[in-house]
Design a protein around this motif. Structure first.
Motif, short mmCIF file in Angstrom:
data_model
loop_
_atom_site.label_atom_id
_atom_site.label_comp_id
_atom_site.label_asym_id
_atom_site.label_seq_id
_atom_site.Cartn_x
_atom_site.Cartn_y
_atom_site.Cartn_z
N TYR A 1 27.40 -22.13 -109.60
CA TYR A 1 28.31 -21.00 -109.38
C TYR A 1 29.02 -21.13 -108.03
O TYR A 1 30.26 -21.01 -107.97
N THR A 2 28.26 -21.38 -106.96
CA THR A 2 28.89 -21.49 -105.64
C THR A 2 29.80 -22.71 -105.57
O THR A 2 30.82 -22.69 -104.89
N GLY A 3 29.43 -23.76 -106.27
CA GLY A 3 30.28 -24.96 -106.29
C GLY A 3 31.63 -24.68 -106.95
O GLY A 3 32.67 -25.13 -106.46
N ILE A 4 31.61 -23.91 -108.04
CA ILE A 4 32.86 -23.56 -108.72
C ILE A 4 33.71 -22.67 -107.82
O ILE A 4 34.93 -22.85 -107.71
N ILE A 5 33.06 -21.70 -107.14
CA ILE A 5 33.80 -20.81 -106.24
C ILE A 5 34.44 -21.60 -105.11
O ILE A 5 35.61 -21.39 -104.76
N LEU A 6 33.69 -22.52 -104.52
CA LEU A 6 34.23 -23.34 -103.42
C LEU A 6 35.34 -24.26 -103.91
O LEU A 6 36.27 -24.57 -103.17
N PHE A 7 35.25 -24.70 -105.16
CA PHE A 7 36.30 -25.53 -105.75
C PHE A 7 37.61 -24.74 -105.84
O PHE A 7 38.70 -25.27 -105.60
N LEU A 8 37.50 -23.46 -106.18
CA LEU A 8 38.68 -22.62 -106.38
C LEU A 8 39.15 -21.92 -105.11
O LEU A 8 40.26 -21.37 -105.08
N SER A 9 38.33 -21.92 -104.06
CA SER A 9 38.63 -21.14 -102.86
C SER A 9 39.74 -21.78 -102.03
O SER A 9 39.99 -22.98 -102.12
N PRO A 10 40.41 -20.98 -101.18
CA PRO A 10 41.44 -21.55 -100.28
C PRO A 10 40.79 -22.36 -99.17
O PRO A 10 39.57 -22.31 -98.97
N LYS A 11 41.61 -23.11 -98.46
CA LYS A 11 41.11 -23.86 -97.33
C LYS A 11 40.61 -22.91 -96.26
O LYS A 11 40.99 -21.75 -96.21
#
Length: 274
Positions: A21-31
């Motif tokens: 879950y956190t990996g997907i969020i970090l993948f989609l998150s802004p810089k």
């Protein structure tokens, strides 16, 4: 009975779900610079929270896997045996698993198709956040104090303080960072930046309540700020004022409006009382 195998397996399963879950969020998150500037959040957690969760649950997952390997060592050895029940690294399953992992390793490092397209897709997602967000004037501007910010943007620090006071931003001092001021007021650094850059409303010559005619001593009594501290601040800004100097004289010497100077001096009492 307590089962260590079941406990370890459940720990691995839960940590894997959180990591995914956190990996997907970090993948989609802004810089990071955009996330920090705009206070980007999902479900009340910002990017730093998701990064910390991802790292800590990765540790839990790795520790759990070590115990899992230890408890299932015999089964894992069986995976490395051929049909003759002899130990061999070169089983078909082993070679396929190794080949798949090498494909992901070199495909990512050398941008093979479709890994290149996948990574480009991530870059496009992160870039889209930057288009939506107001840009910071320079990298990690939110970490700068108001004094440093004014110097790096060639802004008048008195005007900055005046704008913040006019918008009822509490606790703003020259030594506090923009991020800290924003957090204390429930805003993002970008919103504080917008307030600083808000153009003051045009005032008539009679506006300001006649403050320009007040002496510093009169203003300190009327507005309840410390006179000696006010004189010190004005002196540090380059004008040798006295208690009988008017706000207009001091303001003109500092190239600001009397009302803006007064707003700055009014913060003295607030800062001293905290």
């Amino acid at each position: 009975m307590y089962s260590l195998r079941r406990f370890i397996s459940l720990c691995i399963g839960f940590s894997f779900l959180v990591m995914s879950y956190t990996g997907i969020i970090l993948f989609l998150s802004p810089k990071g610079r955009v996330a920090n500037w705009t206070n980007w959040e999902i479900l009340g957690l910002d990017k730093t929270h998701y990064t910390h969760l991802h790292v800590t649950f990765m540790v839990l997952f790795l520790v759990g896997m070590l115990f899992h390997i230890y408890l299932n060592w015999n089964a894992l050895i069986n995976y490395l045996m051929n049909k003759s029940r002899e130990f061999s690294l070169f089983t078909k399953e082993f070679l396929l698993a190794l080949g798949l992992n090498l494909l992901f390793l070199f495909g990512t490092l050398y941008y093979w198709v479709p890994f290149e397209q996948f990574l480009d897709f991530q870059d496009e997602i992160k870039a889209s956040w930057e288009k939506k967000a107001d840009q910071a004037p320079y990298g990690h501007a939110e970490l700068s104090s108001l004094e440093e910010f004014s110097q790096r943007t060639n802004s008048n620090v008195i005007t900055i303080m005046s704008q913040l006071n006019a918008h009822q931003i509490q606790g703003a001092t020259l030594t506090k960072s923009i991020a800290q001021i924003a957090k204390e007021n429930g805003k993002s650094p970008a919103q504080i930046f917008d307030i600083i850059n808000t153009k003051p409303q045009p005032q008539s010559s009679s506006s300001g309540g006649g403050y320009g005619k007040l002496t510093l001593k009169e203003a300190s009594i009327q507005q309840a700020f410390e006179l000696e501290k006010a004189l010190q601040i004005i002196h540090e800004k380059g004008f040798n004022a006295t208690e009988n100097s008017t706000l207009k004289e001091c303001a003109e010497a500092l190239h600001v409006k009397p009302i803006e100077l007064l707003e700055l001096l009014k913060t003295i009492q607030t800062k001293e009382s905290k």
